[in-house]
Scaffold this active site. Structure first.
Site, short mmCIF file in Angstrom:
data_model
loop_
_atom_site.label_atom_id
_atom_site.label_comp_id
_atom_site.label_asym_id
_atom_site.label_seq_id
_atom_site.Cartn_x
_atom_site.Cartn_y
_atom_site.Cartn_z
CE LYS A 125 -12.67 -19.13 0.76
NZ LYS A 125 -13.12 -17.53 0.54
CB CYS A 184 1.37 -9.99 -2.45
SG CYS A 184 1.23 -10.49 -4.04
CD GLU A 237 1.14 -7.92 2.97
OE1 GLU A 237 0.51 -8.84 3.61
OE2 GLU A 237 1.65 -8.11 1.81
P1 NAD Z 1 -6.86 -13.80 4.44
O1 NAD Z 1 -5.44 -14.40 3.82
O2 NAD Z 1 -7.48 -13.97 5.34
O3 NAD Z 1 -7.66 -14.14 3.16
C1 NAD Z 1 -7.28 -14.68 1.83
C2 NAD Z 1 -8.30 -15.77 1.44
O4 NAD Z 1 -8.12 -16.92 2.27
C3 NAD Z 1 -9.84 -15.58 1.42
O5 NAD Z 1 -10.45 -16.24 0.41
C4 NAD Z 1 -10.29 -15.96 2.79
O6 NAD Z 1 -11.73 -16.24 2.67
C5 NAD Z 1 -9.38 -17.23 2.99
N1 NAD Z 1 -9.21 -17.73 4.34
C6 NAD Z 1 -9.11 -16.88 5.60
N2 NAD Z 1 -8.92 -17.80 6.45
C7 NAD Z 1 -8.68 -18.90 6.08
C8 NAD Z 1 -8.70 -20.25 6.70
N3 NAD Z 1 -8.53 -20.41 8.16
N4 NAD Z 1 -8.74 -21.50 6.17
C9 NAD Z 1 -8.46 -21.39 4.55
N5 NAD Z 1 -8.80 -20.10 3.90
C10 NAD Z 1 -9.05 -18.87 4.68
O7 NAD Z 1 -6.35 -12.29 4.07
P2 NAD Z 1 -7.68 -10.84 4.59
O8 NAD Z 1 -8.13 -11.17 5.98
O9 NAD Z 1 -8.63 -10.76 3.57
O10 NAD Z 1 -6.58 -9.60 4.54
C11 NAD Z 1 -5.68 -9.65 5.67
C12 NAD Z 1 -4.17 -9.36 5.20
O11 NAD Z 1 -3.70 -10.41 4.40
C13 NAD Z 1 -4.13 -7.96 4.66
O12 NAD Z 1 -4.12 -6.74 5.16
C14 NAD Z 1 -3.05 -8.19 3.80
O13 NAD Z 1 -1.90 -8.00 4.38
C15 NAD Z 1 -2.80 -9.72 3.45
N6 NAD Z 1 -3.27 -10.03 2.05
C16 NAD Z 1 -2.25 -10.47 1.34
C17 NAD Z 1 -2.81 -10.91 -0.15
C18 NAD Z 1 -1.47 -11.42 -0.94
O14 NAD Z 1 -1.95 -11.21 -2.10
N7 NAD Z 1 -0.49 -11.97 -0.50
C19 NAD Z 1 -4.03 -10.97 -0.52
C20 NAD Z 1 -5.06 -10.33 0.65
C21 NAD Z 1 -4.57 -10.19 1.75
#
Ligand code: NAD
Length: 493
Positions: free
Chosen positions: A190, A300, A397
């Site tokens: 996904k 990250c 972060e």
């Molecule tokens: P997120 O972790 O919620 O999203 C990342 C992925 O997880 C997306 O594909 C999303 O659809 C999926 N996801 C979200 N909720 C889920 C659930 N309950 N079950 C399974 N999958 C789920 O991140 P975000 O909301 O896009 O961003 C928020 C914060 O996350 C950012 O500000 C940053 O601090 C952090 N982030 C970190 C990374 C990294 O590379 N470590 C990448 C993106 C965001």
């Protein structure tokens, strides 16, 4: 169907095409419920197009396809055949790399030239690297006693769920698909809801490469629906996730409450970057700058806390500001752009609210701190000084172009402050003293420590976090452990 094929016009005038269906069993299909969602260009805030939206029913379909492909086809392929297909996919991505970089620039907002030279290069390299591993995965013979023969097999897990973020859509796709397929698993992946397009373009290349139907399924959708359905699915044996610590925690809980599927997590960070007084100052300024501002701070491993020894602090901060002012913020399709917009309105608001918090907490906003321009989610490169470890901006972060620069007196103090975080993804040290470099890198609690550099990540070197930055390691040989079960066979002679 034809209605799923979208023609998109780029700011350059060029037209590119993508199939916006869910990619299941090598076909692009509508979602069961006929749902679609909009993907936004963060540089213009306008809708690019609509994409089919996977819900739990579609995840079931994709898992069924992946299960059948695993049992009937893929597990019977030998490593050489799997490797050949992965090489073919890497070739196809390479011959379409300009267009794929255009999708990244359009959908994610990263600069086209950087997407092409860095993201696409890393994506292709990673898939080739794991293509090479596909026929080199094997167990051991273990000598036990004379009347027994014992050996191990490294078998694929089966159907693997992969949930990736929006910050590096194609690099994350390659980090996930490469080792999973090399080990012989089938995949339901996904992409993030903010950036589905480049993954869908790769889906069409997967079909051309000749992967059997169902081996790779790509299902764009939202986290709380499609993502949660993957994390909770009873027929998925393992889930690999990159994203926020909060979502990582949720996925671990979902896995625990369902079938105890294996979980690897690559989560957030608040990485310290320690500049000692004997460092090459110009080099330290340059690397520390790229350490945080690369990918608009949406990394990250971003070096978001810079610690500078007090004797060189004033000089460092001045040079750092001058370096930052020389870098261009603007349209991702301009060839000299370094920093494009943040990914979304949500992230823009989140980052701006951290900037306000920093000011309220008493930190000095030394540079930036405002929106850049009046269209698109652009934020000025922001530097905070006069910070301390109790501030939110030093602990959480921010995931944007915001750095905090702090002072320290002794090396011991730098180590203590550097480690004062619940994260542990990365850290960096700048010094010409080799003994100090080794001692500090041993003392820092982080999965990667860079010495006199930053953000160097290779397909063959492990990457992952200590503490709340994650579980397991990606890249290199280490990632193969995430995608295999070890079977011990005891033969009585
Ligand atoms: P997120 O972790 O919620 O999203 C990342 C992925 O997880 C997306 O594909 C999303 O659809 C999926 N996801 C979200 N909720 C889920 C659930 N309950 N079950 C399974 N999958 C789920 O991140 P975000 O909301 O896009 O961003 C928020 C914060 O996350 C950012 O500000 C940053 O601090 C952090 N982030 C970190 C990374 C990294 O590379 N470590 C990448 C993106 C965001």
């Amino acid at each position: 169907t034809d209605s799923l094929v979208q023609k998109l016009t780029l700011p350059t005038g060029k037209t590119i095409e993508v199939n916006t269906g869910l990619f299941i069993n090598n076909e692009f299909v509508e979602s069961v419920e006929g749902k679609r969602f909009e993907t936004i260009n963060p540089a213009t805030e306008k809708v690019i197009c609509k994409v089919a939206e996977a819900t739990a029913k579609d995840i079931d379909r994709a898992v069924d396809a992946a299960t059948e492909a695993f049992e009937k086809v893929w597990r019977h392929f030998d490593g050489k055949e799997r490797g050949r297909l992965l090489y073919e996919l890497a070739e196809l991505i390479e011959s379409n790399k300009e267009e794929l970089a255009e999708f990244e620039a359009l959908d994610n907002g990263k600069a086209y030239t950087i997407a092409l030279s860095q993201d696409l290069a890393a994506c292709i390299d990673t898939i080739r690297y794991y293509a090479g591993w596909a026929d080199k995965i094997h167990g051991k013979v273990i000598e036990t006693s004379h009347d027994r023969f014992c050996y191990t097999r490294h078998e694929p897990i089966g159907v693997v769920g992969q949930i990736i973020p929006w910050n590096y859509p194609l690099v994350m796709l390659a980090w996930k698909l490469g080792p999973a397929l090399a080990c012989g698993n089938t995949v339901v992946l996904k992409p993030a809801e903010q950036t589905p397009l480049s993954a869908l373009k790769v889906a069409s290349l997967i079909k051309i490469a000749g992967f059997p139907p169902g081996v790779i399924n790509i299902v764009p959708g939202f986290g709380s629906t499609a993502g949660a359905a993957i994390a909770r699915h009873m027929k998925i044996g393992k889930v690999a996730f990159t994203g926020s610590t909060a979502t990582g925690r949720r996925i671990l809980k979902d896995a625990a409450e369902t079938n105890l599927k294996k979980v690897t997590l690559e989560l957030g960070g608040k990485s310290p970057n320690i500049i000692l007084e004997d460092a090459d100052l110009d080099q330290a300024v340059k690397w520390a700058y790229y350490g945080i501002y690369t990918n608009h701070g949406q990394c990250c491993c971003a070096g978001s806390r810079v610690y500078v020894q007090d004797s060189i602090y004033d000089k460092f901060v001045q040079k750092y500001k001058e370096f930052a002012q020389s870098m261009k913020i603007g349209d991702p399709f301009n060839h000299d752009t370094f920093q494009g917009p943040q990914i979304s309105k949500t992230q823009f608001d989140r980052i701006m609210s951290y900037i306000e918090t920093g000011k309220k907490e008493g930190a000095t906003c030394f540079m930036g701190g405002k929106r850049h321009g009046d269209q698109g989610y652009y934020i000025e490169q922001t530097i905070f000084t006069d910070v301390n470890e109790n501030m939110k901006i030093m602990q959480e972060e921010i995931f944007g172009p915001v750095v905090a620069i702090a002072k320290f007196k002794t090396v011991e103090e730098a180590i203590e402050k550097g480690n004062l975080t619940r994260y542990g993804l990365a850290a960096a040290i700048f010094t010409k003293d080799v003994t100090r470099a080794f001692k500090l890198s041993n003392a820092l609690k982080a999965g990667t420590v860079w010495v006199n550099c930053y953000n160097i990540v290779d397909s063959n070197t492990p990457f992952g976090g200590y503490k709340e930055s994650g579980h397991g390691r990606e890249n290199g040989k280490y990632a193969l452990e995430n995608y295999t079960e070890v079977k011990t066979v005891q033969v009585n002679l």
